[in-house]
Design a protein around this motif. Sequence first.
Motif, PDB file in Angstrom:
ATOM      1  N   TYR A  95       0.839  -1.206   0.000  1.00 40.98           N
ATOM      2  CA  TYR A  95       0.000   0.000   0.000  1.00 40.98           C
ATOM      3  C   TYR A  95       0.873   1.255   0.000  1.00 40.98           C
ATOM      4  O   TYR A  95       0.646   2.188  -0.785  1.00 40.98           O
ATOM      5  CB  TYR A  95      -0.921  -0.004   1.221  1.00 40.98           C
ATOM      6  N   ASP A  96       1.879   1.276   0.864  1.00 45.41           N
ATOM      7  CA  ASP A  96       2.716   2.478   0.976  1.00 45.41           C
ATOM      8  C   ASP A  96       3.592   2.681  -0.256  1.00 45.41           C
ATOM      9  O   ASP A  96       3.881   3.821  -0.650  1.00 45.41           O
ATOM     10  CB  ASP A  96       3.571   2.402   2.240  1.00 45.41           C
TER      11      ASP A  96
ATOM     12  N   CYS B 278       1.525   7.163  -6.333  1.00 48.13           N
ATOM     13  CA  CYS B 278       0.301   7.930  -6.566  1.00 48.13           C
ATOM     14  C   CYS B 278       0.503   9.415  -6.278  1.00 48.13           C
ATOM     15  O   CYS B 278      -0.025  10.272  -7.004  1.00 48.13           O
ATOM     16  CB  CYS B 278      -0.841   7.375  -5.725  1.00 48.13           C
ATOM     17  N   LYS B 279       1.246   9.728  -5.241  1.00 42.14           N
ATOM     18  CA  LYS B 279       1.507  11.140  -4.907  1.00 42.14           C
ATOM     19  C   LYS B 279       2.219  11.842  -6.056  1.00 42.14           C
ATOM     20  O   LYS B 279       1.959  13.015  -6.348  1.00 42.14           O
ATOM     21  CB  LYS B 279       2.340  11.234  -3.631  1.00 42.14           C
TER      22      LYS B 279
ATOM     23  N   LYS C  85      -9.112   4.814  -2.004  1.00 36.54           N
ATOM     24  CA  LYS C  85      -9.802   3.782  -2.783  1.00 36.54           C
ATOM     25  C   LYS C  85      -9.038   3.446  -4.063  1.00 36.54           C
ATOM     26  O   LYS C  85      -9.023   2.289  -4.518  1.00 36.54           O
ATOM     27  CB  LYS C  85     -11.217   4.242  -3.127  1.00 36.54           C
ATOM     28  N   TYR C  86      -8.395   4.438  -4.660  1.00 31.18           N
ATOM     29  CA  TYR C  86      -7.639   4.218  -5.888  1.00 31.18           C
ATOM     30  C   TYR C  86      -6.536   3.191  -5.646  1.00 31.18           C
ATOM     31  O   TYR C  86      -6.342   2.258  -6.437  1.00 31.18           O
ATOM     32  CB  TYR C  86      -7.040   5.544  -6.374  1.00 31.18           C
ATOM     33  N   ILE C  87      -5.826   3.349  -4.536  1.00 36.66           N
ATOM     34  CA  ILE C  87      -4.743   2.424  -4.190  1.00 36.66           C
ATOM     35  C   ILE C  87      -5.305   1.037  -3.910  1.00 36.66           C
ATOM     36  O   ILE C  87      -4.769   0.026  -4.382  1.00 36.66           O
ATOM     37  CB  ILE C  87      -3.951   2.952  -2.978  1.00 36.66           C
ATOM     38  N   LYS C  88      -6.395   0.982  -3.169  1.00 46.34           N
ATOM     39  CA  LYS C  88      -6.997  -0.310  -2.827  1.00 46.34           C
ATOM     40  C   LYS C  88      -7.510  -1.035  -4.073  1.00 46.34           C
ATOM     41  O   LYS C  88      -7.436  -2.256  -4.159  1.00 46.34           O
ATOM     42  CB  LYS C  88      -8.124  -0.102  -1.812  1.00 46.34           C
TER      43      LYS C  88
ATOM     44  N   ALA D  49       2.976   0.055 -12.203  1.00 43.87           N
ATOM     45  CA  ALA D  49       2.874   0.470 -13.605  1.00 43.87           C
ATOM     46  C   ALA D  49       1.458   0.908 -13.971  1.00 43.87           C
ATOM     47  O   ALA D  49       1.267   1.632 -14.947  1.00 43.87           O
ATOM     48  CB  ALA D  49       3.318  -0.675 -14.519  1.00 43.87           C
ATOM     49  N   LEU D  50       0.477   0.478 -13.183  1.00 40.94           N
ATOM     50  CA  LEU D  50      -0.924   0.823 -13.464  1.00 40.94           C
ATOM     51  C   LEU D  50      -1.311   2.204 -12.940  1.00 40.94           C
ATOM     52  O   LEU D  50      -2.368   2.725 -13.309  1.00 40.94           O
ATOM     53  CB  LEU D  50      -1.852  -0.227 -12.851  1.00 40.94           C
ATOM     54  N   VAL D  51      -0.476   2.783 -12.088  1.00 40.04           N
ATOM     55  CA  VAL D  51      -0.783   4.120 -11.553  1.00 40.04           C
ATOM     56  C   VAL D  51      -0.837   5.117 -12.717  1.00 40.04           C
ATOM     57  O   VAL D  51       0.063   5.176 -13.558  1.00 40.04           O
ATOM     58  CB  VAL D  51       0.273   4.555 -10.522  1.00 40.04           C
ATOM     59  N   GLY D  52      -1.918   5.865 -12.766  1.00 35.49           N
ATOM     60  CA  GLY D  52      -2.118   6.809 -13.863  1.00 35.49           C
ATOM     61  C   GLY D  52      -3.022   6.263 -14.951  1.00 35.49           C
ATOM     62  O   GLY D  52      -3.282   6.938 -15.945  1.00 35.49           O
TER      63      GLY D  52
END
Length: 305
Positions: A95-96, A102-103, A111-114, A146-149
């Motif tokens: 998560y961290d 994400c930041k 929720k986005y992270i989860k 890699a999925l962030v964004g």
Amino acid sequence: MTKLLLKTEGLTKTFKKYHAVNHVDLHIRKGAVYGFIGRNGAGKTTFLKMIAGLSTQTSGEIELFGYKGKDLSKVRGRIGSLIETPGLYGNMSAYDNLKIKCKLFGIREEKYIKDILETVGLADVGKKKTKQFSLGMKQRLGIGLALVGDPDLLILDEPINGLDPQGIVEVRETIQRLNKEHDMTILISSHILEELSKIATDYGMIHQGILLQEVTKEELMERCRERILIRVDEPKRILPVLDDLGYKNYQVVDNSHVAVYERIEESGELNCSLVKAGVFVKEIHVASEELENYFIHLTGGANHA
């Protein structure tokens, strides 16, 4: 015709006199899982780095989402990539690790992270430190990063390399879920054709920096399926006989072989008919080819591994 999401023309990368990638013309349609097959050192990683914007080409052109040249900078953000090993903070949880990425993208919703953890099958790992993760779990978290964004194109470099069978299954299921549920186009490299055949819809086969072949899954399966293989001096002499016997699905393979893809159980009768027609048959047998053997033959034999 399906729209191309990625196209390269003459893409080349040289290091001094060595061509790591040599005039590659590659085509990936939107929604595909494109299996990029090549042995270690074939040029896969170098190619993927150029597509991801981590390396510049020596020559040639990349077209992404309809953009090319200097305009590529407008769409690089639509690519997510996991090239080589994922960069993880070992003393932090999954998560961290995701929270930090994400930041950087200005995303602060929990929720986005989860949701990403759920997508890559890590929703239940809690506060476990990533240095205690199995290799498969690390790979899936790398895919999560890699999925962030919310990329439209996901690039994965050898994501199953070194994994145990369970880890391979987990990564495979993650890739299938992303493609089917999120309509994500995925470019995935590997040297294991047999494994990629379980998920890929299209293939590009690279050897010594040169793209040897692009085929769909259906075309690849067709080339490897069971057939009657006939060896003769002049293959063209067989064709009228096959036509007269009612055969429709056959192919001249090379200057001494013809493959027949139907009525496999009639190979004996076919041999007799050819002999009666005055064709000298040197050899006739039922053959099929495993995917890995197909790739080995395509790249010049096992002695080149």
